[in-house]
Scaffold this motif. Structure first.
Motif, short mmCIF file in Angstrom:
data_model
loop_
_atom_site.label_atom_id
_atom_site.label_comp_id
_atom_site.label_asym_id
_atom_site.label_seq_id
_atom_site.Cartn_x
_atom_site.Cartn_y
_atom_site.Cartn_z
N TYR A 128 0.84 -1.20 0.00
CA TYR A 128 0.00 0.00 0.00
C TYR A 128 0.87 1.26 0.00
N GLU A 129 1.88 1.29 0.86
CA GLU A 129 2.77 2.46 0.93
C GLU A 129 3.56 2.62 -0.36
N LEU A 130 3.98 1.51 -0.96
CA LEU A 130 4.70 1.56 -2.23
C LEU A 130 3.77 2.09 -3.33
N GLY A 131 2.52 1.68 -3.29
CA GLY A 131 1.54 2.19 -4.25
C GLY A 131 1.40 3.71 -4.14
N LYS A 132 1.40 4.21 -2.91
CA LYS A 132 1.32 5.67 -2.72
C LYS A 132 2.55 6.36 -3.31
N LEU A 133 3.71 5.71 -3.18
CA LEU A 133 4.93 6.26 -3.78
C LEU A 133 4.78 6.32 -5.30
N LYS A 140 1.43 5.22 -12.81
CA LYS A 140 0.08 4.71 -12.59
C LYS A 140 -0.03 3.20 -12.70
N GLU A 141 0.61 2.62 -13.69
CA GLU A 141 0.49 1.16 -13.88
C GLU A 141 1.11 0.40 -12.72
N ARG A 142 2.26 0.86 -12.28
CA ARG A 142 2.92 0.20 -11.14
C ARG A 142 2.09 0.39 -9.87
N ALA A 143 1.54 1.58 -9.70
CA ALA A 143 0.70 1.86 -8.53
C ALA A 143 -0.51 0.92 -8.52
N LEU A 144 -1.16 0.81 -9.65
CA LEU A 144 -2.34 -0.05 -9.74
C LEU A 144 -1.99 -1.50 -9.42
N GLU A 145 -0.86 -1.96 -9.91
CA GLU A 145 -0.42 -3.34 -9.68
C GLU A 145 -0.23 -3.63 -8.19
N VAL A 146 0.49 -2.74 -7.49
CA VAL A 146 0.74 -3.00 -6.07
C VAL A 146 -0.51 -2.75 -5.23
N PHE A 147 -1.34 -1.78 -5.62
CA PHE A 147 -2.58 -1.57 -4.88
C PHE A 147 -3.48 -2.80 -4.98
N LYS A 148 -3.53 -3.41 -6.16
CA LYS A 148 -4.36 -4.62 -6.33
C LYS A 148 -3.88 -5.75 -5.43
N SER A 149 -2.58 -5.93 -5.33
CA SER A 149 -2.03 -6.98 -4.47
C SER A 149 -2.37 -6.71 -3.01
N SER A 150 -2.23 -5.48 -2.61
CA SER A 150 -2.54 -5.09 -1.24
C SER A 150 -4.03 -5.24 -0.96
N LEU A 151 -4.84 -4.79 -1.90
CA LEU A 151 -6.30 -4.86 -1.75
C LEU A 151 -6.78 -6.29 -1.57
N GLU A 152 -6.20 -7.21 -2.31
CA GLU A 152 -6.59 -8.62 -2.21
C GLU A 152 -6.41 -9.13 -0.77
N ARG A 165 -9.30 2.79 1.98
CA ARG A 165 -8.14 3.62 1.66
C ARG A 165 -7.57 3.27 0.29
N ILE A 166 -7.46 1.97 0.03
CA ILE A 166 -6.88 1.54 -1.24
C ILE A 166 -7.80 1.91 -2.39
N GLN A 167 -9.09 1.70 -2.22
CA GLN A 167 -10.03 2.04 -3.27
C GLN A 167 -9.99 3.55 -3.57
N LYS A 168 -9.85 4.35 -2.53
CA LYS A 168 -9.74 5.80 -2.70
C LYS A 168 -8.47 6.14 -3.50
N ALA A 169 -7.37 5.47 -3.18
CA ALA A 169 -6.11 5.70 -3.88
C ALA A 169 -6.22 5.29 -5.34
N VAL A 170 -6.90 4.17 -5.60
CA VAL A 170 -7.07 3.69 -6.98
C VAL A 170 -7.90 4.69 -7.80
N LEU A 171 -8.88 5.32 -7.15
CA LEU A 171 -9.70 6.32 -7.85
C LEU A 171 -8.85 7.51 -8.32
N GLN A 172 -7.77 7.80 -7.59
CA GLN A 172 -6.88 8.89 -7.99
C GLN A 172 -6.13 8.55 -9.28
N LEU A 173 -6.08 7.29 -9.62
CA LEU A 173 -5.38 6.87 -10.82
C LEU A 173 -6.19 7.14 -12.08
N LYS A 174 -7.48 7.37 -11.92
CA LYS A 174 -8.35 7.53 -13.10
C LYS A 174 -8.50 8.97 -13.50
#
Length: 174
Positions: A128-133, A140-152, A165-174
């Motif tokens: 999750y923290e790496l996704g924020k980085l 964006k692609e790397r963020a989405l990848e690590v957020f998905k792993s964390s979300l699971e 929190r993760i879903q909110k972060a993913v929405l920032q990617l769009k």
């Protein structure tokens, strides 16, 4: 030693509640008792907990001081689990200081240690923290990848707070 441990645990409760000043007081008590009795494992973890609180208070200088103290002790004890957490905290500190490459290295070291130690919770937190980085650095692609792993992981343990929190972060990617 038991009182130091109890003080640390009370500090953790206050940390979870967001009552950081009360938590710091408890961690200071744990540190004083641990120092007095030579209870190094609790001393290192209490320093780590203080480092985390200072990241939440955005005092990255103090967070770094306590993170380094924790690393010194945990390295001597070969407490790799705590070291993985310390690397995560150092990654947070460096990300907030815009030292992105160093931050990424800290997070990747934390991930490697957590993987070796089969610590799924800390791994998911670090992802999750790496996704924020990656979000901060427009990857964006790397963020989405690590957020998905964390979300699971967080969905599997029904952690609605982290899922949100993760879903909110993913929405920032769009």
């Amino acid at each position: 030693n038991r009182i130091a441990e109890l003080r640390h645990n009370i500090g953790m409760v206050f940390t979870q509640k967001g009552e950081f000043n009360l938590a710091l007081t408890e961690f200071d008590q744990s540190i004083a008792l641990s120092t007095e009795t030579g209870f190094l494992s609790k001393l290192g973890i209490s320093y780590l907990s203080k480092a985390y609180i200072f990241t939440q208070l955005k005092d990255y200088r103090l967070a770094s001081v306590f993170s380094n103290k924790a690393m010194e002790i945990c390295s001597k004890l070969n407490d790799r689990l705590s070291m993985a957490d310390i690397y995560k905290i150092q990654g947070i500190i460096e990300r907030n200081l815009n030292n992105y490459k160093f931050s990424e290295n800290c997070f990747l070291t934390s991930l490697r240690l957590n993987q070796e130690l089969s610590n799924a919770l800390n791994k998911a937190e670090t992802l999750y923290e790496l996704g924020k980085l990656y979000l901060d650095t427009h990857q964006k692609e790397r963020a989405l990848e690590v957020f998905k792993s964390s979300l699971e992981y967080f969905r599997n343990i029904n952690s609605s707070d982290m899922v949100g929190r993760i879903q909110k972060a993913v929405l920032q990617l769009k």
